[in-house]
Structures are given as C-alpha cells and as structure tokens.
Scaffold this active site. Structure first.
Site, PDB file in Angstrom:
ATOM      1  CG  ASP A  32      -2.029  -0.928   1.198  1.00 48.67           C
ATOM      2  OD1 ASP A  32      -2.026  -1.802   0.311  1.00 48.67           O
ATOM      3  OD2 ASP A  32      -2.925  -0.811   2.054  1.00 48.67           O
ATOM      4  CG  ASP A  33       0.160   3.809   2.220  1.00 48.12           C
ATOM      5  OD1 ASP A  33      -1.004   3.561   1.843  1.00 48.12           O
ATOM      6  OD2 ASP A  33       0.477   3.913   3.413  1.00 48.12           O
ATOM      7  CG  HIS A  83      -4.320   2.737  -0.872  1.00 52.69           C
ATOM      8  ND1 HIS A  83      -5.197   2.012  -0.093  1.00 52.69           N
ATOM      9  CD2 HIS A  83      -3.387   3.242   0.011  1.00 52.69           C
ATOM     10  CE1 HIS A  83      -4.809   2.067   1.183  1.00 52.69           C
ATOM     11  NE2 HIS A  83      -3.729   2.817   1.269  1.00 52.69           N
ATOM     12  CG  HIS A 177       2.423   0.077   4.284  1.00 43.83           C
ATOM     13  ND1 HIS A 177       2.185  -0.860   5.261  1.00 43.83           N
ATOM     14  CD2 HIS A 177       1.277   0.791   4.151  1.00 43.83           C
ATOM     15  CE1 HIS A 177       0.948  -0.720   5.717  1.00 43.83           C
ATOM     16  NE2 HIS A 177       0.371   0.268   5.055  1.00 43.83           N
TER      17      HIS A 177
END
Ligand code: ZN
Length: 273
Positions: A32-33, A83, A177
């Site tokens: 993520d991110d 996201h 992440h």
C-alpha cells in the site's frame, strides 16, 4: 548370507527418502501507499529475481511523483489496485468526495501505466460499512487483508518477517507498505522463507481464482481460504470470510467512473443530457 542380504535390502528400502507430496500453498503480498522511488524499484528488482508477482494498491498523489515506477509495476506483470488519490480517510469525506478522489486516482494510474485498476483498498485501514458504501461508485471488489504486522512503524526487517511467517496460512492476503526499507527487506525475506516452505506467491486476483472465488464489485474480501492441501486444480475450496454488503446501486460519477458506468448501460438507459 541370503538372510543378511535380505535384511540389508529391506533396511535400504526403509531408509530411502520419502518424496514430499505436499500441495502448494498460495498467498498474496500486497503493498500500500506507493509507489516510492528507489524503494519500490528495489522491491521490483527483488520480486523479479524471485519470480514473484504482487499486488500494489497505489495512491494518485504518488503516481504524480513516480509515474515511471507506476509504469514499471504494470510492465513487469504486477497487479494494480487503487488506494485513493490523496490518501485522505474515506471516513472524513462525503460520498461524492470519495467518488471524485477514486476517479482522480484511477485517471492518474491509467495515464501512467495504461492499466485500469480492478481492485480497491480504502486508505488507512478504515473499512466499516459506512466507508465501504462510499466506494460504491467505483463498483470494484474491496480487498482488505488477513495478515497485518504493522510494518509501517517498525524498522527491524527480521522481526517483521518472523511475525508474518508465524501468522501466515494458505490463502492469506498480507499487508505491507513499499514506503520503508525495512518493509521491502522484510517482504523479500518472507518470500525466501515461505517459498522454501512450499508457498507460492500470486496476485490477489490469481489467489481469488485459485480459491474458486469470483471477485464481485462492492464486496469486501479479507482472505481466500483453501481446503486443506488445495492444489491448483482444486477450485472447489471454501472461501471465507466474504462479506456481501447491502449497498445501493452505483450512481454516475465524474470522468473515468462516469465513463465506466455509462459503458455498462444499454443505449435506452443512457441519459439524454
Ligand atoms: Zn494506506
């Protein structure tokens, strides 16, 4: 003498190694991110060396910073999910704002990579029913996770790796992440360790398919459970948990999402203005 030979032969047969008959176990790594700059590049190098494809849940504002890395993620066969654009928590936004945020993020991802995201993960790990209802305009499967060791605030990759290995089961979706070196190093260590334990790393969509799950829009998924010793041909495995959300029908939203909604309508259903 014959008796001795017979005993020796019997002992030899009994001592022959038994070939392992374990079926492969499947799991998905998700990041993520990102994308980040050199960190995501290092991660992509490590994944390529190990022949692993992962799923990246990307933010629009990060695509602005690293469009080439976004393109590389897609070009190397990894899966891309959306996201959010600004990573603002959807709980703090109105339904229209969420819709516009997702629309903007998808436009940026498509422009940078040529790929339309087919999965969604809300920012910040907040995914109650109210939040999920706000994402209905995207009409995408909402992919959550079943293993989270909170790598984002830790710095010891060995410990992160050990905690994941301790928890992981066949069919898990692992949250990481690509924002810290320790997370990237931990991910590669997890792959090395779990591949030697018989795990096969696949994308989220592949994991769903292998578990016999047809991903549906406006539905939340945490993991894709397999029957014990599931094999690639064993598509009748159970899936859990899978929350079917009582959501209202999708409504038009601007730009990309509006086009997506429009393209699914028959000509007679399309608005005239
Ligand atoms: Zn996030």
């Amino acid at each position: 003498m014959k008796k001795l030979l017979c005993v020796l032969l019997t002992a030899t047969v009994l001592l022959l190694p038994v070939e392992a008959v374990d079926e492969p176990k499947y799991i998905a790594l998700t990041f993520d991110d990102g994308p980040s700059g050199y960190l995501t590049a290092d991660l992509l190098d490590g994944l390529a060396e190990r022949g692993v494809h992962a799923t990246f849940f990307i933010c629009g504002y990060r695509v602005d910073q690293f469009p080439e890395i976004t393109a590389r993620i897609a070009a190397e066969g990894h899966e891309i999910g959306v996201h959010g654009d600004t990573h603002t928590m959807f709980s703090q936004m109105s339904p229209i704002e969420v819709c516009d945020d997702l629309s903007e993020a998808m436009r940026k991802i498509e422009e940078a990579s040529g790929v339309t995201p087919t999965l969604l993960r809300p920012p910040g790990g907040i995914y109650d029913l109210e939040v999920l209802k706000k994402t209905v305009c995207a009409d995408l499967p909402v992919i959550l996770w079943s293993v989270d060791v909170e790598d984002w605030h830790r710095s010891n990759s060995d410990e992160i790796c050990a905690d994941i290995v301790k928890q992981v089961q066949n069919g898990d979706v692992i949250l990481l992440h690509d924002m810290k070196e320790s997370s990237v190093n931990a991910a590669l260590k997890v792959i090395d360790r779990l591949q030697s334990d018989g795990y096969v790393f696949v994308t989220v969509s592949e994991l769903a398919r292998l578990s016999g799950t047809e991903l549906a829009g406006n539905t939340a998924y945490y993991a894709f459970r397999f029957a014990k010793n599931a094999s690639i041909s064993d598509l009748e495995a159970e899936t859990e948990p899978c929350a079917k959300l009582p959501l209202p029908p999708p409504r038009p939203c601007r730009s990309v999402l509006r086009q997506r909604t429009k393209s699914r309508r028959s000509p007679s259903e399309r608005p005239t203005a």
